[in-house]
Design an enzyme around this catalytic site. Structure first.
Site, PDB file in Angstrom:
ATOM      1  N   ARG A 128      -9.622  -2.690   5.561  1.00  0.00           N
ATOM      2  CA  ARG A 128      -9.356  -2.568   7.101  1.00  0.00           C
ATOM      3  C   ARG A 128      -8.057  -1.995   7.293  1.00  0.00           C
ATOM      4  O   ARG A 128      -7.003  -2.274   6.644  1.00  0.00           O
ATOM      5  CB  ARG A 128      -9.382  -4.029   7.374  1.00  0.00           C
ATOM      6  CG  ARG A 128     -10.788  -4.822   7.272  1.00  0.00           C
ATOM      7  CD  ARG A 128     -10.341  -6.214   7.257  1.00  0.00           C
ATOM      8  NE  ARG A 128     -11.637  -7.237   6.671  1.00  0.00           N
ATOM      9  CZ  ARG A 128     -11.842  -8.377   6.726  1.00  0.00           C
ATOM     10  NH1 ARG A 128     -10.834  -9.214   7.080  1.00  0.00           N
ATOM     11  NH2 ARG A 128     -12.824  -8.908   6.452  1.00  0.00           N
ATOM     12  N   ASP A 177      -5.007  -2.197  10.481  1.00  0.00           N
ATOM     13  CA  ASP A 177      -4.906  -2.662  11.833  1.00  0.00           C
ATOM     14  C   ASP A 177      -4.961  -1.893  13.176  1.00  0.00           C
ATOM     15  O   ASP A 177      -5.002  -0.605  12.814  1.00  0.00           O
ATOM     16  CB  ASP A 177      -3.330  -3.225  11.619  1.00  0.00           C
ATOM     17  CG  ASP A 177      -3.063  -4.218  10.581  1.00  0.00           C
ATOM     18  OD1 ASP A 177      -4.358  -4.887  10.331  1.00  0.00           O
ATOM     19  OD2 ASP A 177      -2.123  -4.341  10.120  1.00  0.00           O
ATOM     20  N   TYR A 197      -0.734   4.694   0.833  1.00  0.00           N
ATOM     21  CA  TYR A 197      -0.710   4.735   2.013  1.00  0.00           C
ATOM     22  C   TYR A 197       0.686   5.460   2.181  1.00  0.00           C
ATOM     23  O   TYR A 197       1.587   5.636   1.325  1.00  0.00           O
ATOM     24  CB  TYR A 197      -0.269   3.093   2.800  1.00  0.00           C
ATOM     25  CG  TYR A 197      -1.477   2.404   2.971  1.00  0.00           C
ATOM     26  CD1 TYR A 197      -1.803   2.345   4.145  1.00  0.00           C
ATOM     27  CD2 TYR A 197      -2.142   1.388   1.979  1.00  0.00           C
ATOM     28  CE1 TYR A 197      -2.976   1.582   4.703  1.00  0.00           C
ATOM     29  CE2 TYR A 197      -3.263   0.871   2.248  1.00  0.00           C
ATOM     30  CZ  TYR A 197      -3.727   0.900   3.680  1.00  0.00           C
ATOM     31  OH  TYR A 197      -4.695   0.171   4.091  1.00  0.00           O
ATOM     32  N   ARG A 230       4.016  -2.077   5.963  1.00  0.00           N
ATOM     33  CA  ARG A 230       4.627  -2.233   7.347  1.00  0.00           C
ATOM     34  C   ARG A 230       5.958  -2.846   7.160  1.00  0.00           C
ATOM     35  O   ARG A 230       7.162  -2.684   7.508  1.00  0.00           O
ATOM     36  CB  ARG A 230       3.970  -2.539   8.680  1.00  0.00           C
ATOM     37  CG  ARG A 230       3.073  -1.466   9.014  1.00  0.00           C
ATOM     38  CD  ARG A 230       2.138  -1.835  10.158  1.00  0.00           C
ATOM     39  NE  ARG A 230       2.937  -2.482  11.198  1.00  0.00           N
ATOM     40  CZ  ARG A 230       2.282  -3.256  12.226  1.00  0.00           C
ATOM     41  NH1 ARG A 230       0.787  -3.480  11.898  1.00  0.00           N
ATOM     42  NH2 ARG A 230       2.832  -3.601  13.261  1.00  0.00           N
TER      43      ARG A 230
END
Length: 249
Positions: free
Chosen positions: A52, A54, A112, A203
């Site tokens: 998933r 965000d 990422y 993050r």
């Protein structure tokens, strides 16, 4: 007879409430894919992603799968889907896979990237994909701090307090920070390769490294942060628009 089809696809997360299907009034990537696939096949299609993302987070090479009895040739799926999906989802590749394949459980690791715009003024054409940060940053200190994050750790400190998982041990194979230029804009690109990621983990790591770069946190404090298993010990949470799911292995 049903076939299982694996898709590789990209999306711009700006106007999505994340990847995972939610209520009917919340637009999601999974919801759009299931809507279009169900319409094209005449079947109630469930679509599964490798993970998933965000709200506001993007993907360059997300992986997912679905099952269908549709006779549409596998090689035609990208073209057909791209004619019906909204323009912020693009299908790059489709292939038939074994019935045992699962996009989530067969994912071995993910990469990422987080993009930061370092220009004096924000680049208009990168604003949906970058965090504009003009403050001076000590890159040497940030890279030193990043080394402490590599390896296998409990990343509770670097995950949202809302994370539902009890096991928060993950392995980061590499955390790299490099300077790059895109559209003549100076970028700082954070690349994190790991076997899995917790809610907001990238993050929070990026936000903490920025706090290190600004002198608010010393690099040698990272091991103590990890050991504390306390979200309040880490730095800020970087905004979502700079985060991109770059690759699924």
């Amino acid at each position: 007879m049903k076939r299982k089809i694996r898709l590789e696809f990209a999306y711009e997360g700006t106007h999505f409430h994340g990847f995972q299907r939610q209520s009917a009034d919340r637009r999601t990537v999974q919801g759009e894919l299931e809507r279009v696939l169900s319409t094209l096949t005449g079947e109630a299609v469930n679509f599964y992603g490798s993970g998933r993302t965000d709200a506001g987070v993007h993907a360059r090479a997300q992986v997912g799968h679905f099952e269908t009895s549709s006779p549409i040739p596998v090689a035609r799926w990208p073209f057909i889907l791209n004619q019906h999906l909204p323009p912020d989802i693009i299908i790059h590749k489709a292939e038939a896979v074994d019935a045992s394949f699962h996009a989530r459980y067969d994912a071995k690791s993910k990469v990422y990237q987080y993009w930061m715009d370092r220009g004096d003024t924000p680049d208009l054409f990168l604003r949906r994909f970058t965090w504009h940060m003009r403050h001076p940053l000590d890159l040497a200190a940030m890279r030193k701090a990043a080394r402490y994050l590599e390896g296998t750790h409990d990343f509770t400190t670097f995950s949202s307090a809302k994370t539902p998982l009890e096991n928060r041990v993950r392995t980061l194979y590499s955390v790299q920070i490099e300077e790059r230029c895109q559209n003549d804009a100076p970028l700082l690109v954070f690349s994190l390769h790991g076997n899995g990621f917790l809610y907001n983990m990238v993050r929070i790591i990026v936000g903490t490294l920025v706090d290190v770069g600004r002198g608010r946190i010393v690099p040698d404090a990272i091991p103590e942060m990890l050991a504390a298993r306390d979200r309040t010990r880490a730095g800020i949470t970087a905004p979502p628009q700079g985060l991109i799911l770059w690759k699924v292995l």
